[in-house]
Design an enzyme around this catalytic site. Structure first.
Site, mmCIF file in Angstrom:
data_model
loop_
_atom_site.group_PDB
_atom_site.id
_atom_site.type_symbol
_atom_site.label_atom_id
_atom_site.label_comp_id
_atom_site.label_asym_id
_atom_site.label_seq_id
_atom_site.Cartn_x
_atom_site.Cartn_y
_atom_site.Cartn_z
ATOM 1 N N GLY A 50 0.799 -1.218 0.000
ATOM 2 C CA GLY A 50 0.000 0.000 0.000
ATOM 3 C C GLY A 50 0.831 1.267 0.000
ATOM 4 O O GLY A 50 2.036 1.256 0.258
ATOM 5 N N TRP A 77 0.855 5.619 1.232
ATOM 6 C CA TRP A 77 0.509 6.322 2.469
ATOM 7 C C TRP A 77 -0.630 7.313 2.319
ATOM 8 O O TRP A 77 -1.103 7.868 3.303
ATOM 9 C CB TRP A 77 1.731 7.019 3.068
ATOM 10 C CG TRP A 77 2.588 7.837 2.150
ATOM 11 C CD1 TRP A 77 3.829 7.498 1.691
ATOM 12 C CD2 TRP A 77 2.313 9.135 1.599
ATOM 13 N NE1 TRP A 77 4.331 8.499 0.887
ATOM 14 C CE2 TRP A 77 3.426 9.514 0.818
ATOM 15 C CE3 TRP A 77 1.238 10.023 1.703
ATOM 16 C CZ2 TRP A 77 3.493 10.740 0.140
ATOM 17 C CZ3 TRP A 77 1.293 11.236 1.025
ATOM 18 C CH2 TRP A 77 2.406 11.582 0.258
ATOM 19 N N LYS A 82 -7.548 -3.758 -2.321
ATOM 20 C CA LYS A 82 -6.754 -4.928 -2.699
ATOM 21 C C LYS A 82 -7.290 -6.202 -2.047
ATOM 22 O O LYS A 82 -7.359 -7.258 -2.685
ATOM 23 C CB LYS A 82 -5.288 -4.705 -2.331
ATOM 24 C CG LYS A 82 -4.639 -3.555 -3.107
ATOM 25 C CD LYS A 82 -3.166 -3.427 -2.830
ATOM 26 C CE LYS A 82 -2.572 -2.176 -3.469
ATOM 27 N NZ LYS A 82 -2.814 -2.044 -4.910
ATOM 28 N N VAL A 135 4.776 4.817 6.659
ATOM 29 C CA VAL A 135 4.374 6.163 7.093
ATOM 30 C C VAL A 135 2.980 6.148 7.708
ATOM 31 O O VAL A 135 2.694 6.898 8.645
ATOM 32 C CB VAL A 135 4.431 7.144 5.904
ATOM 33 C CG1 VAL A 135 4.004 8.549 6.324
ATOM 34 C CG2 VAL A 135 5.833 7.178 5.309
ATOM 35 N N SER A 143 4.870 4.801 -6.057
ATOM 36 C CA SER A 143 5.525 5.676 -7.024
ATOM 37 C C SER A 143 6.070 4.863 -8.194
ATOM 38 O O SER A 143 6.211 3.639 -8.116
ATOM 39 C CB SER A 143 6.671 6.427 -6.350
ATOM 40 O OG SER A 143 7.703 5.515 -5.986
ATOM 41 N N VAL A 156 7.971 -14.700 -12.522
ATOM 42 C CA VAL A 156 6.867 -14.657 -13.492
ATOM 43 C C VAL A 156 5.531 -14.581 -12.742
ATOM 44 O O VAL A 156 4.614 -15.369 -12.978
ATOM 45 C CB VAL A 156 6.904 -15.857 -14.460
ATOM 46 C CG1 VAL A 156 6.038 -15.582 -15.688
ATOM 47 C CG2 VAL A 156 8.319 -16.157 -14.902
ATOM 48 N N GLU A 212 -0.447 0.279 -9.691
ATOM 49 C CA GLU A 212 -1.129 1.578 -9.762
ATOM 50 C C GLU A 212 -0.115 2.603 -9.287
ATOM 51 O O GLU A 212 0.167 2.715 -8.092
ATOM 52 C CB GLU A 212 -2.394 1.558 -8.895
ATOM 53 C CG GLU A 212 -3.374 2.660 -9.236
ATOM 54 C CD GLU A 212 -3.081 3.932 -8.473
ATOM 55 O OE1 GLU A 212 -2.406 4.812 -9.065
ATOM 56 O OE2 GLU A 212 -3.502 4.046 -7.324
ATOM 57 N N GLY A 262 2.238 6.476 -10.343
ATOM 58 C CA GLY A 262 2.051 7.922 -10.289
ATOM 59 C C GLY A 262 1.397 8.492 -11.530
ATOM 60 O O GLY A 262 1.075 7.790 -12.485
ATOM 61 N N CYS A 276 -2.814 10.309 -6.455
ATOM 62 C CA CYS A 276 -2.058 9.944 -7.659
ATOM 63 C C CYS A 276 -2.751 10.379 -8.944
ATOM 64 O O CYS A 276 -2.087 10.677 -9.940
ATOM 65 C CB CYS A 276 -1.811 8.440 -7.680
ATOM 66 S SG CYS A 276 -3.322 7.472 -7.486
ATOM 67 N N GLU A 280 5.709 14.664 -10.817
ATOM 68 C CA GLU A 280 4.638 14.534 -9.834
ATOM 69 C C GLU A 280 5.078 15.158 -8.516
ATOM 70 O O GLU A 280 6.068 14.747 -7.923
ATOM 71 C CB GLU A 280 4.292 13.054 -9.630
ATOM 72 C CG GLU A 280 3.091 12.840 -8.746
ATOM 73 C CD GLU A 280 2.705 11.372 -8.638
ATOM 74 O OE1 GLU A 280 1.501 11.078 -8.608
ATOM 75 O OE2 GLU A 280 3.617 10.520 -8.574
ATOM 76 N N GLU A 307 -7.689 -1.871 -10.828
ATOM 77 C CA GLU A 307 -8.366 -2.097 -9.562
ATOM 78 C C GLU A 307 -9.859 -1.879 -9.793
ATOM 79 O O GLU A 307 -10.268 -1.092 -10.648
ATOM 80 C CB GLU A 307 -7.890 -1.081 -8.505
ATOM 81 C CG GLU A 307 -6.383 -0.963 -8.375
ATOM 82 C CD GLU A 307 -5.841 -1.644 -7.150
ATOM 83 O OE1 GLU A 307 -6.399 -2.693 -6.773
ATOM 84 O OE2 GLU A 307 -4.868 -1.139 -6.583
#
EC number: 1.2.1.8
Length: 483
Positions: free
Chosen positions: A149, A151, A161, A179, A228, A243, A249, A251, A283, A380, A457
């Site tokens: 995950g 922050w 998820k 964090v 990121s 594999v 997901e 930035g 994001c 970003e 997602e």
């Protein structure tokens, strides 16, 4: 300490502590107060989490989908019943104001659990007729999944998820950001209370080394990361060694295009939501706001007026609209981007300073006359800093919007819906909005293209990323052989 959990980790259905791991202080960014102290997962904790997940998954996959669904639905109901206390914890963990966390964080997580609970019993295969023979397909779970995950939306991401993974018969070991480590522990507790068998959702804390140990373990079939681009590259490469299936997901530097026939107040509202909500730490934010030249100055004048009226302060005050950045490190990073924008010739329209000391606050900031080559238009920032760029023609706006390595999101504001659909069809982004911005219902797929990630997602599309298809050929007659 005011938010100290029972233990740092949650493994095999119960809290687990190992104080030999490196300490992880949890800081309330509004004051700098240490509100909890956790410990990084040791190799023994990591092994316990992976082993219990692998052990529990087969029986869970064999359970009727409707039975799995009942458990997830109960978890969703428990979250909604406790939304106030969970939102308070989210505010302490992230610094986001209660005005946000009460409606946007755990609420979205509950939606995800409910949505995938409803979807699970409807996931079926297909039959392919081949004369008297036929093929049927089965959607099977992948097995043991790892979730990592970020922050900015720690509890929402954990739910986004866990929900599809569990609904579709997988187990998950989840590592939240160091964090903001608290929310995932609450989710694990709630899932057990709802009836989830032990081992199916384990939480381990730690920094990059813990994530690397999880991603490279031979028992892991799937990795889902929110983070990121640099982190995504490392995790993707590590997963590729085995594999493994991946969802990334990452930035963005998303464009928001405002044409001169747009409803000005709505477009400004969207630009503010896409830059200042969660103190700009989203994001998918539309941080490159392209405004058609004829309305640029009117847009900027009204934007500055509305931005200056944003109420900043204690996130626990329900009237506060914008809280601090998540950490001192993030504050310093954002202030450096602001200074660079000044130095490169950006016109400061409003904000531009740290604010509300103590705490990691930055004023909502707008720069105009930004060009495509400026750092502010290319990188970003992940803070409340908006870049306003002007354009003349539709073709120009599309070309410049796409001139980036990112491709997470994009938005278009115009009264001409024919033009809106035409523009969106040409934008290189995984998630687009027309006359709206940053709305992410769990019913719809979310994800990016280019460096912004792979996979999706949410929505039915997530089924593709937490299952695999088995084809079964059924022969109904004798087998002929040429020898």
């Amino acid at each position: 300490m005011r938010a100290q959990p029972a233990a740092s980790h949650f493994v095999d259905g119960r809290p687990l502590e190992d104080e030999t791991g490196a300490p992880i202080p949890v800081i309330y960014p509004a004051t700098g107060e240490e509100i909890a102290r956790l410990h990084e997962a040791t190799p023994a904790v990591i092994e316990a989490a992976l082993a219990s997940g692998a052990r529990a998954q087969a029986a869970w996959a064999a359970m009727r989908p409707v039975e799995r669904a009942r458990i997830l639905r109960r978890a969703s109901d428990l979250i909604r019943a406790r939304n106030e206390e969970l939102s308070l914890l989210e505010t302490l963990d992230t610094g986001k104001p209660l005005q946000e966390t009460l409606v946007a964080d755990w609420a979205s997580g509950a939606d995800a659990l409910e949505f995938f609970a409803g979807l699970a019993p409807a996931v079926t295969g297909e039959t392919v007729p081949l004369g008297q023979d036929f093929v049927y397909t089965i959607r099977e779970p992948l097995g043991l999944c790892v979730g990592i995950g970020a922050w900015n939306y720690p509890s929402q991401i954990a739910c986004w998820k866990a929900a599809p993974a569990l609904a579709l018969g997988n187990a998950m070991v989840f590592k939240p950001s160091e964090v903001t480590p608290l929310g995932a522990l609450k989710l694990a507790e709630i899932l057990i209370e709802a009836g989830l068998p032990p081992g199916l959702f384990n939480v381990v804390q730690g920094r990059g080394g813990v994530g690397a140990a999880l991603v490279t373990d031979s028992r892991v079939a799937k990795v889902s990361l929110t983070g990121s681009v640099p982190t995504g590259r490392r995790v993707y490469a590590a997963a590729a060694e085995g594999v493994r299936h991946v969802t990334m997901e990452l930035g963005g530097k998303s464009p928001l295009i405002v044409f001169d026939d747009a409803d000005l107040e709505s477009a400004i509202g969207a630009a503010m939501l896409g830059n200042f909500y969660s103190a700009g730490q989203i994001c998918s934010n539309g941080t490159r706001v392209f405004v058609q030249k004829g309305i640029k100055e009117a847009f900027l004048a009204r934007l500055a007026e509305r931005a200056d009226a944003i109420r900043m302060g204690d996130p626990l005050d329900p009237e506060v609209q914008m809280g601090p950045l998540v950490s001192q490190a993030q504050l310093e990073k954002v202030l450096a981007y602001i200074e660079k924008a000044r130095a490169e010739g950006g016109r400061l329209v409003c904000g531009g300073e740290a604010s509300v000391s103590p705490g990691c606050y930055v004023q909502p900031t707008v720069f105009a006359d930004v060009t495509d080559a400026m750092t502010l238009a290319c990188e970003e920032v992940f803070g409340p800093v908006m870049a306003v760029l002007d354009f003349e023609t539709e073709e120009e706006a599309i070309a410049r919007a796409n001139a980036t390595d990112f491709g997470l999101a994009a938005g278009v504001f115009t009264a001409d819906l024919t033009r809106a659909h035409r523009v969106v069809a040409q934008l290189q982004a995984g998630t687009c909005w027309i006359n709206a911005y940053n709305l992410t219902p769990v019913e719809a797929p979310f994800g990016g293209v280019k460096l912004s990630g792979v996979g999706r997602e949410n929505g039915r599309a997530a089924v593709e990323h937490y299952t695999q298809v088995k084809s079964v050929y059924v022969g109904m007659g004798p087998v002929d052989a040429p020898y």
